[in-house]
Design an enzyme around this catalytic site. Structure first.
Site, mmCIF file in Angstrom:
data_model
loop_
_atom_site.group_PDB
_atom_site.id
_atom_site.type_symbol
_atom_site.label_atom_id
_atom_site.label_comp_id
_atom_site.label_asym_id
_atom_site.label_seq_id
_atom_site.Cartn_x
_atom_site.Cartn_y
_atom_site.Cartn_z
ATOM 1 N N TYR A 1 -8.109 5.193 17.344
ATOM 2 C CA TYR A 1 -8.251 3.887 17.993
ATOM 3 C C TYR A 1 -7.821 3.875 19.456
ATOM 4 O O TYR A 1 -7.786 2.818 20.081
ATOM 5 C CB TYR A 1 -7.489 2.814 17.227
ATOM 6 C CG TYR A 1 -6.003 3.069 17.033
ATOM 7 C CD1 TYR A 1 -5.156 3.338 18.106
ATOM 8 C CD2 TYR A 1 -5.426 3.003 15.769
ATOM 9 C CE1 TYR A 1 -3.806 3.554 17.944
ATOM 10 C CE2 TYR A 1 -4.062 3.207 15.584
ATOM 11 C CZ TYR A 1 -3.256 3.478 16.675
ATOM 12 O OH TYR A 1 -1.916 3.678 16.512
ATOM 13 N N CYS A 2 -7.454 5.007 20.025
ATOM 14 C CA CYS A 2 -6.904 5.021 21.384
ATOM 15 C C CYS A 2 -7.896 4.449 22.400
ATOM 16 O O CYS A 2 -9.057 4.840 22.450
ATOM 17 C CB CYS A 2 -6.511 6.438 21.787
ATOM 18 S SG CYS A 2 -5.727 6.497 23.428
ATOM 19 N N SER B 1 5.937 5.112 19.234
ATOM 20 C CA SER B 1 4.773 4.609 18.503
ATOM 21 C C SER B 1 4.853 4.958 17.024
ATOM 22 O O SER B 1 5.013 6.122 16.657
ATOM 23 C CB SER B 1 3.486 5.202 19.098
ATOM 24 O OG SER B 1 3.295 4.762 20.422
ATOM 25 N N ARG C 1 -3.298 8.224 13.408
ATOM 26 C CA ARG C 1 -2.479 8.927 14.396
ATOM 27 C C ARG C 1 -2.323 10.406 14.010
ATOM 28 O O ARG C 1 -1.278 10.832 13.497
ATOM 29 C CB ARG C 1 -1.130 8.236 14.561
ATOM 30 C CG ARG C 1 -1.250 6.785 15.014
ATOM 31 C CD ARG C 1 0.092 6.201 15.409
ATOM 32 N NE ARG C 1 0.648 6.885 16.560
ATOM 33 C CZ ARG C 1 0.323 6.646 17.829
ATOM 34 N NH1 ARG C 1 -0.600 5.729 18.118
ATOM 35 N NH2 ARG C 1 0.885 7.324 18.801
ATOM 36 N N ASP D 1 -3.537 -1.899 33.170
ATOM 37 C CA ASP D 1 -3.603 -0.737 32.291
ATOM 38 C C ASP D 1 -4.850 -0.756 31.403
ATOM 39 O O ASP D 1 -5.406 0.287 31.074
ATOM 40 C CB ASP D 1 -2.326 -0.719 31.429
ATOM 41 C CG ASP D 1 -2.310 0.409 30.437
ATOM 42 O OD1 ASP D 1 -2.730 1.517 30.797
ATOM 43 O OD2 ASP D 1 -1.846 0.189 29.301
ATOM 44 N N CYS E 1 -5.037 -12.085 26.087
ATOM 45 C CA CYS E 1 -5.511 -11.122 27.086
ATOM 46 C C CYS E 1 -7.002 -11.306 27.378
ATOM 47 O O CYS E 1 -7.817 -11.346 26.454
ATOM 48 C CB CYS E 1 -5.254 -9.702 26.595
ATOM 49 S SG CYS E 1 -5.705 -8.446 27.823
#
Length: 432
Positions: A47-48, A149, A161, A329, A383
């Site tokens: 999912y990065c 994380s 992950r 970012d 956001c």
């Protein structure tokens, strides 16, 4: 321990600060997330949101912030701020790939350029897999706050992950937490709430607090449009935005606007509500959850502690290893490039009208449903990168998470009067 590769000398113009005069009592202040290794990481999290920058930005195979660029960033970043505190945030990719010696250089340069009476703070976001005793000793010695994380219990964490070779990482993250605790290094756990672990809020929360021992938590909603690797935020076609509540406004369907791993809006609201109930019943005053503390602060009329729930944004920028500066970012795309510190001072980019416009747009582009929402001052449209759907009346620019956010803000109202009363009394006592 990995060491930085040999670096080429970079030609820098070394621009000087240009700070506009401010009213008495005001100060120049902003924040930047530093990417000293670009998008390089030893993990391959499905999912990065950042790994694809390697290709998009044409990064080298092993990008590194050169020594000259590092010092230029530190010098300019300190020069551009006139407050009594300057915060450096180191992220990636995975910044610990650079090794401890890189960060020894960082603190030495910060001390060289620090203004009299100015306090320097550092935080480091890491996946934890490369931490060892040397790292822990350094982090403690120099008062780094660590963000670690972890997405919950092993089965949920290891679902996304994994290493580049497909190996699991949960055991190494748990070992990193134990190492930090042994060395008394303060750390906060950053948990990405995705489509899967959102289904098990109490299992996630209780593992992080009762088994991992975390006392500071950040829950980040995993939301990415399917086009995120090639299309910049808010550059998608408004006409292509699905209606809120429709099938396309949820993950896991062929016509979905978001990736399969994105959290469903309703699940986000239920996750936060379930965690809130357990936290308030058992851990209130003992476990610090930034999102919960933020909603209490805003309910008291205080400024937002998180940019995503503030009325305006634009005060938290990003700098790549190459010196390229971007508006945020999550907006590291060519369309949001502001310049490079090699030839333009941080102060010129951070305080420009263009960046101010970027920040004000958070409020000024809200659809009518948001402007008339009873929760507006707790959310402010969240956001802008997540404004992927249309309102029920068809107006574009509604936040994808809106149904979940409404559920959460409504859910906590039963507890808020008591909490606000307690906090108000506490504030009165300490201000006497």
């Amino acid at each position: 321990m990995n060491s930085p590769l040999p670096q080429k000398t970079i030609e820098l113009r070394k621009p000087r600060a240009k700070l506009a005069p401010l009213p008495p009592g005001a100060c120049h202040r902003f924040h930047a997330i530093v990417k000293p290794v670009g998008a390089q990481c030893n993990l391959d999290c499905a999912y990065c949101y950042y790994l694809h920058k390697e290709e998009m930005l044409g990064q080298a195979r092993q990008p590194r912030m050169a020594d000259e660029m590092l010092e230029e960033h530190i010098r300019q970043y300190i020069e551009a701020q006139t407050g009594d505190e300057v915060v450096f945030s180191w992220q990636g990719g995975e910044p610990t790939i650079l090794g401890v010696d890189f960060f020894r250089k960082v603190v030495a340069l910060q001390e060289r350029h620090r203004k009299p009476g100015q306090r320097i703070e550092n935080d480091l976001q890491t996946n934890g897999t490369l931490l060892d005793a040397e790292w822990a000793t350094f982090l403690k010695q120099h008062d780094f706050l660590v963000g670690l994380s972890c997405d919950g219990p092993q089965d949920l964490h290891d679902r996304y992950r994994l290493t580049k070779g497909g190996a699991t990482t949960h055991a190494k993250v748990v070992a990193a937490a134990r190492l930090l605790q042994q060395h008394d290094v303060p750390f906060s756990v950053l948990c990405v709430v995705n489509r899967d672990n959102a289904q098990q809020p109490l299992e996630v929360y209780r593992f992080l607090t009762r088994e991992l021992g975390a006392r500071r938590l950040q829950f980040i909603s995993c939301v990415e449009p399917k086009s995120f690797a090639s299309v910049a935020p808010q550059h998608q076609s408004p006409a292509a935005q699905p209606l809120v509540g429709s099938r396309a406004a949820r993950p896991g369907t062929p016509d979905s606007v978001v990736t399969d791993w994105s959290v469903a809006p309703e699940d986000w609201g239920h996750f936060l509500s379930a965690v809130w109930d357990d936290w308030y019943a058992n851990d209130y005053g003992k476990v610090h959850i930034d999102l919960f503390e933020n909603v209490v602060a805003q309910s008291l009329g205080m400024p937002a502690q998180r940019c995503i729930t503030a009325e305006f944004c634009g005060k938290s920028l990003a700098i790549e290893h190459s010196g390229e500066v971007f508006s945020c970012d999550h907006y590291v795309y060519p369309e949001y490039r502001l310049g490079n510190i090699a030839d333009t001072h941080w102060s010129e980019m951070a305080y420009t009208e263009r960046q101010q416009g970027f920040g004000f747009a958070k409020r000024d582009t809200l659809p009518r449903d948001c402007r008339e929402c009873p929760h507006l001052k707790l959310c402010w449209g969240e956001c802008p990168k997540n404004r992927l759907v249309r309102t029920s009346s068809g107006e574009p620019g509604l936040n994808y998470l809106c149904p979940g956010l409404k559920h959460f803000y409504s859910h906590i109202q039963r507890d808020m009067p008591r909490i606000l009363q307690q906090v108000s009394r506490y504030l009165e006592r300490i201000q006497r």
